[in-house]
Design an enzyme around this catalytic site. Structure first.
Site: not given
Ligand code: NCD
Ligand code: ZN
Ligand code: ZN
Ligand code: ZN
Length: 395
Positions: A55-57, A172, A280, A276, A53, A203, A87
């Protein structure tokens, strides 16, 4: 052929003084192997971590993270495979975007898997997309980005369609304004019972949530439970003190939950540990609480945090490898990974279990430039990370 010599190798749940030799794959395990020796005296050799899990944007948010910086952060943290969430902006919901995600991921050299995002518009095409993704992801609750699917009828159809593909459906499920995680998870579990989908709960962070999923599992449901380091190291008390810096979705909870999660990890009630990793920037996170985005970076600190916990006796090394490598590999059908065995991919991490060091901002590889664990002093750090037998990180 490389030979890791002088270390202790994690084999079948135990540390054994032996050597491993590999090209792209692990070729032999034993004493006095032929090949180019790499000194691992005093070190421990583990299968690479599989972070299911992250998020590499990238795309329009490459200022937060991109595949290059994300992969470097992962490798620094002993992670050799990442499963990337959809996402992004734009989201990974079409074949074109899946291919674009793949192109970027391939350049980064790390092993990866792609989650296909589910939206009302692509429901009818999930069976076509299935051949191009590792698994699907459904946001049943509010999240960063545009992928929240709020309507129950659409959620239910998504479960049905993914069930038909045979892929795992990661969800999620937690609603942001919900007082009870269990109530939210219950909906997902019910749809899984109805459709027979292979369900993965992202999560999970409360006692009642874990117990509910565990009950469903005992009743024969094919469900796996994931938790993340921030729920193991922080609570709502820390959130009160540190504000937006610990703002994460789903939110941090009570000390009793935190303690229960550690128990669940050690007892085998938890299937998967994942970061996760949700980067940011510092600028974004220093805004007033209401404005700041949800999410914490974590891909490069998860293994050191957990090794430190092993050193302190909070859980065993064997359980850690189970939840952070072996089980994720099994769950997402990464058949040649998650263990050290002849024929497996040579994805290995060499760790120094005695090295003590702080998490330091200036040394972070993530582009977001901060960590919620700055000031943590940890014992146990990766010193070398190999992917497909290639040394991609050295401390
Ligand atoms: C995640 C994100 O910033 O993409 N943020 C988070 O707080 N976990 C989104 C997500 O996992 O729901
Ligand atoms: Zn996430
Ligand atoms: Zn999530
Ligand atoms: Zn080979």
């Amino acid at each position: 052929m490389n030979v890791l010599r002088g270390g202790q190798v994690f084999l079948n749940g135990k540390l054994v003084s032996t050597e491993i030799a590999f090209d792209e794959h692990i070729q032999s395990i034993g004493k006095d192997l032929d090949g180019k020796p790499i000194d691992c005296s005093g070190k421990v050799i583990l299968p690479g971590m599989i972070d299911a899990h992250v998020h590499f944007r990238d795309f329009s948010q490459s200022y937060k993270e991109d595949w290059h910086s994300g992969a470097r952060a992962a490798l620094k943290g002993g992670v050799t495979t990442v499963l990337a969430m959809p996402n992004t902006d734009p989201p990974i919901t079409t074949l074109e975007m899946i291919q674009e995600q793949r192109r970027r991921a391939e350049q980064s050299q790390i092993h990866f898997g792609i989650f296909g995002g589910i939206a009302p518009e692509n429901l009818a095409r999930l069976s076509e997309l299935a051949a191009h993704v590792t698994a699907f992801k459904l946001y049943m609750g509010e999240t960063t980005g545009s992928l929240h699917v709020a309507r129950r009828s659409v959620q239910r159809e998504a479960f049905q369609r993914v069930a038909e593909t045979g892929k795992v459906l990661a969800v999620h499920a937690q609603q942001l304004d919900s007082p009870s995680e269990a109530k939210d998870l219950e909906v997902a579990l019910e749809y899984a019972v109805q459709t027979g989908v292979r369900l993965h709960l992202c999560h999970v962070r409360t006692r009642e949530g874990v117990e509910l999923a565990q009950d469903a599992k005992r009743d024969g449901l094919d469900v796996t439970i994931e938790t993340c380091p921030h729920y193991l190291f922080f609570t709502e008390r820390d959130l009160e003190r540190r504000g937006a810096w610990l703002k994460v979705n789903p939110p941090l909870t009570a000390e009793e939950d935190r303690e229960f999660l550690w128990w669940a990890l050690q007892e085998g009630w938890m299937d998967i540990l994942a970061s996760d990793h949700a980067p940011h920037t510092r600028e974004e996170k220093s805004q007033p609480f209401e404005k700041a985005p949800y999410g914490l970076p974590g891909v490069e600190t998860s293994l050191p945090l957990m090794l430190d916990a092993v050193e302190k006796g909070s859980m065993s090394l064997a359980r850690l490898i189970e939840v952070f490598s072996t089980r994720p590999a099994e769950r997402f059908s990464l058949t040649q990974r998650g263990r050290i065995e002849i024929g497996c991919d040579a994805d290995v991490v060499v760790v120094d279990l005695k090295k003590r060091d702080g998490v330091r901002r200036e040394r972070l590889a993530t582009k977001c430039g901060w960590s919620p664990y700055e000031s943590f002093k940890l014992t146990g750090w990766p010193v070398m990370t190999f992917v497909r037998g290639k040394l991609l990180y050295v401390l």
